[in-house]
Design a protein around this motif. Structure first.
Motif, PDB file in Angstrom:
ATOM      1  N   ARG A   6       0.839  -1.189   0.000  1.00  0.00           N
ATOM      2  CA  ARG A   6       0.000   0.000   0.000  1.00  0.00           C
ATOM      3  C   ARG A   6       0.877   1.242   0.000  1.00  0.00           C
ATOM      4  N   SER A   7       0.272   2.383  -0.261  1.00  0.00           N
ATOM      5  CA  SER A   7       1.000   3.655  -0.264  1.00  0.00           C
ATOM      6  C   SER A   7       0.388   4.550   0.803  1.00  0.00           C
ATOM      7  N   PRO A   8       0.833   4.417   2.033  1.00  0.00           N
ATOM      8  CA  PRO A   8       0.176   5.132   3.127  1.00  0.00           C
ATOM      9  C   PRO A   8       0.518   6.615   3.167  1.00  0.00           C
ATOM     10  N   VAL A   9      -0.317   7.346   3.865  1.00  0.00           N
ATOM     11  CA  VAL A   9       0.006   8.710   4.281  1.00  0.00           C
ATOM     12  C   VAL A   9       0.567   8.592   5.689  1.00  0.00           C
ATOM     13  N   VAL A  10       1.799   9.019   5.869  1.00  0.00           N
ATOM     14  CA  VAL A  10       2.494   8.853   7.145  1.00  0.00           C
ATOM     15  C   VAL A  10       2.561  10.190   7.866  1.00  0.00           C
ATOM     16  N   VAL A  11       2.180  10.196   9.138  1.00  0.00           N
ATOM     17  CA  VAL A  11       2.273  11.389   9.971  1.00  0.00           C
ATOM     18  C   VAL A  11       3.209  11.104  11.130  1.00  0.00           C
ATOM     19  N   ASN A 189       7.318   3.279   1.313  1.00  0.00           N
ATOM     20  CA  ASN A 189       6.217   3.164   0.362  1.00  0.00           C
ATOM     21  C   ASN A 189       5.191   4.291   0.467  1.00  0.00           C
ATOM     22  N   ALA A 190       5.476   5.276   1.313  1.00  0.00           N
ATOM     23  CA  ALA A 190       4.507   6.353   1.541  1.00  0.00           C
ATOM     24  C   ALA A 190       4.244   7.160   0.279  1.00  0.00           C
ATOM     25  N   ARG A 191       3.037   7.689   0.192  1.00  0.00           N
ATOM     26  CA  ARG A 191       2.746   8.641  -0.888  1.00  0.00           C
ATOM     27  C   ARG A 191       2.892  10.071  -0.395  1.00  0.00           C
ATOM     28  N   ALA A 192       2.862  10.253   0.921  1.00  0.00           N
ATOM     29  CA  ALA A 192       3.125  11.558   1.523  1.00  0.00           C
ATOM     30  C   ALA A 192       3.568  11.327   2.966  1.00  0.00           C
TER      31      ALA A 192
END
Length: 309
Positions: A6-11, A189-192
């Motif tokens: 998957r391409s998660p949004v990471v905070v 793998n993050a998208r942002a």
């Protein structure tokens, strides 16, 4: 969550600001949200392993946060009252159900369960579909030196009410920590990637001190966007100002951007930054209600996607 498929949004988050933004981001990114939480504030007390920032994030994501801004909604404090009756100096206040999470976490860790897996069990019990990952499985502790005293973070913040002068800040144990496979995969793998509006020194600093973390941020193909904790020229909550002053950082979005340096590809703030510098998005960054949190999260994610092109 399988971070390799998957391409998660990471905070990256610690404290109230990061937790509030994570809650807004959950509305925008849904199950793709991954929060990497600061564990430098952790404390072992009352027979429990208390993880203030991972739990704060989890309680916000589960819509279970109390109106105090910490702990579980409508919690009781019978155990703390009982300890006081026994003559215990209860300087660190925990609700009964909040304490239960810490007791269960201590049990899991004593059984040899990885910290990441222990947090995962507790977040699943809250019904979360978003992932909350501790920044490392190994213990890291933020300490503050004030004069000839070295204070654990909670002693400084709670017992001493953040009043002593700050002469040094250390992230004890960070050099021996490492990225968990889950954290490494989420960043890869993050998208942002969003650095939350948390205290840069004591909430994000410990995360960045984990060996390999800064390199993973730089090497990730995802844009890394910071959200300034400075709103209207001031810190909204907490002692960020004295810590930034100790670090020689101006209390402004420009100062925060300078502190993070080349880790950021852009910054979101409510002030105008000089042209020609780090790409920035100027918006209202208050996170006081559901609509504000969702709007800021939407703006941040759209800005990040624009940087990615």
């Amino acid at each position: 969550m399988d971070f390799d498929s998957r391409s998660p949004v990471v905070v990256l988050a610690g404290g109230t600001g990061g937790a509030k933004l994570a809650r807004g981001m959950a509305d925008v990114a849904g199950d793709d949200l991954v929060v990497i939480a600061n564990t430098g504030d952790d404390v072992e007390i009352y027979g429990a392993y208390v993880a203030p920032d991972p739990d704060l994030v989890a309680f916000w994501l589960a819509d279970r946060i109390d109106e105090r801004g910490w702990g579980l909604e409508d919690d009781t404090f019978n155990v703390m009252d009982g300890l006081r009756e026994l003559g215990v100096d209860v300087w660190f206040n925990l609700g009964d159900r909040d304490l239960a999470y810490g007791v269960r976490r201590a049990e899991l860790l004593a059984e040899g369960v990885r910290y990441t897996d222990a947090v995962g069990e507790l977040t699943r019990a809250l019904g979360l579909s978003s992932a909350v990952l501790p920044m490392a499985d190994a213990p890291v502790r933020t300490t503050i030196r004030s004069g000839d005293r070295t204070l654990a973070f909670q002693e400084f913040m709670v017992r001493e009410r953040a009043q002593p002068p700050i002469d040094d800040v250390r992230y004890e144990g960070a050099a021996q920590a490492s990225l968990s496979p889950e954290v490494a995969a989420a960043l890869r793998n993050a998208r942002a990637i969003v650095v939350g509006p948390s205290n840069p020194v004591i909430s994000i600093g410990p995360i960045l001190a984990v060996p390999g973390m800064a390199e993973a941020l730089r090497e990730s193909p995802a844009p890394v966007v910071g959200v300034s904790p400075v709103v209207g020229g001031q810190i909204v909550k907490g002692p960020s100002a004295p810590f930034l002053t100790w670090a020689g950082v101006e209390v402004s979005a420009a100062g925060v951007a300078e502190y993070y340096g080349d880790l950021l590809d852009g910054i979101v703030c409510d002030e105008e930054l000089p042209a020609g510098g780090l790409p920035s998005l100027r918006v209202d960054t208050l996170l006081n209600d559901v609509a504000q949190r969702r709007r800021v999260a939407t703006d941040v994610l759209s800005f990040a996607e624009g940087l990615r092109g």
